[in-house]
Design a protein around this motif. Structure first.
Motif, PDB file in Angstrom:
ATOM      1  N   ASN A   1      -7.050 -11.853  -3.728  1.00  0.00           N
ATOM      2  CA  ASN A   1      -8.418 -12.192  -3.527  1.00  0.00           C
ATOM      3  C   ASN A   1      -9.266 -10.689  -3.593  1.00  0.00           C
ATOM      4  O   ASN A   1     -10.447 -10.568  -4.293  1.00  0.00           O
ATOM      5  CB  ASN A   1      -8.925 -12.773  -2.258  1.00  0.00           C
ATOM      6  N   LEU A   2      -8.674  -9.595  -2.950  1.00  0.00           N
ATOM      7  CA  LEU A   2      -9.369  -8.310  -2.788  1.00  0.00           C
ATOM      8  C   LEU A   2      -9.500  -7.740  -4.125  1.00  0.00           C
ATOM      9  O   LEU A   2     -10.600  -7.086  -4.486  1.00  0.00           O
ATOM     10  CB  LEU A   2      -8.743  -7.636  -1.859  1.00  0.00           C
ATOM     11  N   SER A   3      -8.527  -8.083  -4.981  1.00  0.00           N
ATOM     12  CA  SER A   3      -8.321  -7.319  -6.513  1.00  0.00           C
ATOM     13  C   SER A   3      -9.420  -7.939  -7.363  1.00  0.00           C
ATOM     14  O   SER A   3     -10.016  -7.226  -7.938  1.00  0.00           O
ATOM     15  CB  SER A   3      -6.807  -7.347  -6.995  1.00  0.00           C
ATOM     16  N   ILE A   4      -9.307  -9.311  -7.162  1.00  0.00           N
ATOM     17  CA  ILE A   4     -10.432 -10.091  -8.107  1.00  0.00           C
ATOM     18  C   ILE A   4     -11.821  -9.672  -7.581  1.00  0.00           C
ATOM     19  O   ILE A   4     -12.702  -9.339  -8.554  1.00  0.00           O
ATOM     20  CB  ILE A   4     -10.305 -11.526  -7.842  1.00  0.00           C
ATOM     21  N   LEU A   5     -11.924  -9.429  -6.339  1.00  0.00           N
ATOM     22  CA  LEU A   5     -13.411  -8.958  -5.716  1.00  0.00           C
ATOM     23  C   LEU A   5     -13.675  -7.601  -6.233  1.00  0.00           C
ATOM     24  O   LEU A   5     -14.906  -7.321  -6.582  1.00  0.00           O
ATOM     25  CB  LEU A   5     -13.317  -9.107  -4.241  1.00  0.00           C
ATOM     26  N   ASP A   6     -12.590  -6.809  -6.292  1.00  0.00           N
ATOM     27  CA  ASP A   6     -12.917  -5.286  -6.557  1.00  0.00           C
ATOM     28  C   ASP A   6     -13.295  -5.178  -8.110  1.00  0.00           C
ATOM     29  O   ASP A   6     -14.246  -4.369  -8.456  1.00  0.00           O
ATOM     30  CB  ASP A   6     -11.555  -4.522  -6.244  1.00  0.00           C
ATOM     31  N   MET A   7     -12.455  -6.142  -8.951  1.00  0.00           N
ATOM     32  CA  MET A   7     -12.878  -6.097 -10.374  1.00  0.00           C
ATOM     33  C   MET A   7     -14.296  -6.587 -10.745  1.00  0.00           C
ATOM     34  O   MET A   7     -15.150  -5.904 -11.159  1.00  0.00           O
ATOM     35  CB  MET A   7     -12.162  -7.037 -11.077  1.00  0.00           C
ATOM     36  N   CYS A   8     -14.893  -7.494  -9.697  1.00  0.00           N
ATOM     37  CA  CYS A   8     -16.225  -7.830  -9.940  1.00  0.00           C
ATOM     38  C   CYS A   8     -17.159  -6.828  -9.674  1.00  0.00           C
ATOM     39  O   CYS A   8     -18.267  -6.686  -9.896  1.00  0.00           O
ATOM     40  CB  CYS A   8     -16.293  -9.350  -9.232  1.00  0.00           C
ATOM     41  N   TYR A   9     -16.846  -6.401  -8.268  1.00  0.00           N
ATOM     42  CA  TYR A   9     -17.719  -5.154  -7.469  1.00  0.00           C
ATOM     43  C   TYR A   9     -17.860  -4.148  -8.472  1.00  0.00           C
ATOM     44  O   TYR A   9     -18.964  -3.657  -8.648  1.00  0.00           O
ATOM     45  CB  TYR A   9     -17.136  -5.002  -6.219  1.00  0.00           C
ATOM     46  N   VAL A  10     -16.777  -3.812  -9.083  1.00  0.00           N
ATOM     47  CA  VAL A  10     -17.090  -2.468  -9.814  1.00  0.00           C
ATOM     48  C   VAL A  10     -17.911  -2.791 -11.126  1.00  0.00           C
ATOM     49  O   VAL A  10     -18.456  -1.886 -12.007  1.00  0.00           O
ATOM     50  CB  VAL A  10     -15.658  -1.683  -9.994  1.00  0.00           C
ATOM     51  N   SER A  11     -17.661  -3.916 -11.666  1.00  0.00           N
ATOM     52  CA  SER A  11     -18.257  -4.636 -12.831  1.00  0.00           C
ATOM     53  C   SER A  11     -19.624  -4.603 -12.769  1.00  0.00           C
ATOM     54  O   SER A  11     -20.327  -4.564 -13.894  1.00  0.00           O
ATOM     55  CB  SER A  11     -17.569  -5.797 -13.326  1.00  0.00           C
ATOM     56  N   VAL A  12     -20.453  -4.669 -11.657  1.00  0.00           N
ATOM     57  CA  VAL A  12     -21.745  -4.963 -11.598  1.00  0.00           C
ATOM     58  C   VAL A  12     -22.421  -3.565 -11.704  1.00  0.00           C
ATOM     59  O   VAL A  12     -23.751  -3.654 -12.530  1.00  0.00           O
ATOM     60  CB  VAL A  12     -21.961  -5.627  -9.902  1.00  0.00           C
ATOM     61  N   THR A  13     -21.839  -2.599 -11.645  1.00  0.00           N
ATOM     62  CA  THR A  13     -22.654  -1.376 -11.638  1.00  0.00           C
ATOM     63  C   THR A  13     -22.210  -0.100 -12.646  1.00  0.00           C
ATOM     64  O   THR A  13     -23.127   0.304 -13.472  1.00  0.00           O
ATOM     65  CB  THR A  13     -22.479  -0.663 -10.502  1.00  0.00           C
TER      66      THR A  13
ATOM     67  N   CYS B   1      -5.862 -19.029   5.609  1.00  0.00           N
ATOM     68  CA  CYS B   1      -6.035 -18.257   4.748  1.00  0.00           C
ATOM     69  C   CYS B   1      -7.352 -18.671   3.809  1.00  0.00           C
ATOM     70  O   CYS B   1      -8.214 -18.241   3.447  1.00  0.00           O
ATOM     71  CB  CYS B   1      -4.881 -17.887   3.983  1.00  0.00           C
ATOM     72  N   VAL B   2      -7.057 -19.881   3.238  1.00  0.00           N
ATOM     73  CA  VAL B   2      -7.909 -20.570   2.388  1.00  0.00           C
ATOM     74  C   VAL B   2      -9.435 -20.804   3.399  1.00  0.00           C
ATOM     75  O   VAL B   2     -10.479 -20.287   2.512  1.00  0.00           O
ATOM     76  CB  VAL B   2      -7.336 -21.946   1.969  1.00  0.00           C
ATOM     77  N   TRP B   3      -9.510 -21.259   4.315  1.00  0.00           N
ATOM     78  CA  TRP B   3     -10.732 -21.418   5.061  1.00  0.00           C
ATOM     79  C   TRP B   3     -11.384 -20.258   5.425  1.00  0.00           C
ATOM     80  O   TRP B   3     -12.630 -20.012   5.129  1.00  0.00           O
ATOM     81  CB  TRP B   3     -10.336 -21.970   6.267  1.00  0.00           C
ATOM     82  N   THR B   4     -10.579 -19.009   5.631  1.00  0.00           N
ATOM     83  CA  THR B   4     -11.294 -17.679   6.082  1.00  0.00           C
ATOM     84  C   THR B   4     -11.768 -17.171   4.620  1.00  0.00           C
ATOM     85  O   THR B   4     -13.015 -16.547   4.479  1.00  0.00           O
ATOM     86  CB  THR B   4     -10.002 -16.757   6.295  1.00  0.00           C
ATOM     87  N   THR B   5     -10.989 -17.387   3.556  1.00  0.00           N
ATOM     88  CA  THR B   5     -11.417 -16.825   2.156  1.00  0.00           C
ATOM     89  C   THR B   5     -12.788 -17.743   1.706  1.00  0.00           C
ATOM     90  O   THR B   5     -13.849 -17.138   1.296  1.00  0.00           O
ATOM     91  CB  THR B   5     -10.658 -17.158   1.300  1.00  0.00           C
TER      92      THR B   5
END
Length: 310
Positions: A63-75, A139-143
């Motif tokens: 999940n962190l890796s997916i988020l990081d790809m989105c995060y860096v793609s924004v800017t 794990c699912v609910w936390t995410t």
């Protein structure tokens, strides 16, 4: 105020004034961006395809890796294109979208890093209860809570920023739209905005940091009782986590909590890079690609793609 013109678009500052330097920095940022995408994509593929990595720790890493790809793609892509074409204009709607997405990704990243610290704490300090505490439902609910609460958090900050009037300069002293840069351009009273930022920093960033530090105090006190060989292995997984969290939190706090005009533009851009680009670039390296299990899974993925391509 009577003679002022309302801002209809913003001008991003870009990487540099000279074309040669802009080209060099754009290529550097682009390489960092591609390396970030490749590293995180390998982690997502490996943790998805390898059944041995279907554990809570790798669930959060995926999940962190997916988020990081989105995060860096924004800017980064938009900043590189703007710098190379020397077209610095961005619409108010585009600026609002960029602010929303940056805040959203940063908020969710804070929470995921915090949950990952708890995962390490339970794995090391309460290893016998690990399957019960860190079960799939937790794990699912936390995410889900992190993702959904991030929408509210980002919407509040974005809405609170764009309720202001921008009738002065429209030059954003940053390579993307962020809240501190826009507050310095506003001709409205920004006290409530700064108050919201401070409260958010204390509750979210401060709360996450305290939780992570307490978790690692317990982790280190437990690890010191381990044999020397196992102690080194535990430290090698925990210390990088603390390093990335510290860089992420400290640089983001400096950008958002510093007084307006308190530091020069170059320093502000360097600090911004430290919380928007560096963590997504380093996360795959320090969390996963140093891990023997993950390296083996990545090797299998690469071989599978190679043979399927031939």
């Amino acid at each position: 105020m009577a003679n002022s013109t309302m801002v209809t678009e913003f001008l991003l500052m870009g990487f540099a004034d000279k074309w040669q330097l802009r080209l060099l920095l754009s290529v550097l940022f682009l390489l960092m961006y591609l390396a970030t995408l490749l590293g995180n994509l390998l982690i997502v593929s490996a943790t998805t395809l390898d059944q041995n990595l279907h554990t809570p720790m790798y669930f959060f890493l995926r999940n962190l890796s997916i988020l990081d790809m989105c995060y860096v793609s924004v800017t980064v892509p938009n900043a590189c294109v703007n710098s190379l074409t020397d077209n610095r204009a961005i619409s108010v709607a585009g600026c609002a979208a960029q602010i929303f997405l940056v805040i959203y990704c940063a908020y969710v990243e804070f929470l995921l890093l915090t949950v990952m610290a708890r995962d390490r704490y339970v794995a090391i300090c309460q290893s016998l209860h690990y399957p019960v505490i860190m079960n799939h439902q937790f794990c699912v609910w936390t995410t889900l809570v992190s993702l959904l609460s991030g929408l509210i958090f980002a919407a509040v900050h974005t809405g609170n920023t764009f309720r202001l009037s921008f009738c002065q300069s429209n030059v954003v002293h940053q390579f993307f739209c962020d809240v501190p840069s826009l507050l310095s351009l506003s001709c409205s009273d920004t006290f409530n905005n700064f108050l919201l930022i401070i409260v958010s920093a204390i509750l979210v960033a401060g709360g996450s940091f305290i939780f992570i530090i307490i978790s690692y105090i317990y982790i280190f006190s437990t690890v010191m009782k381990f044999p020397t060989r196992e102690r080194g292995k535990a430290f090698s997984t925990c210390v990088p986590h603390i390093l990335v969290v510290s860089v992420f939190l400290s640089s983001a706090s400096c950008v958002y909590l510093r007084p307006s005009g308190a530091s020069d533009i170059l320093q502000g851009m360097i600090l911004t890079v430290c919380y928007t680009i560096v963590p997504p670039l380093l996360n795959p390296i320090i969390y996963s690609l140093r891990n023997r299990q993950v390296k083996e899974a990545v090797r299998k993925v690469m071989l599978r793609k190679y043979y399927s391509g031939n």
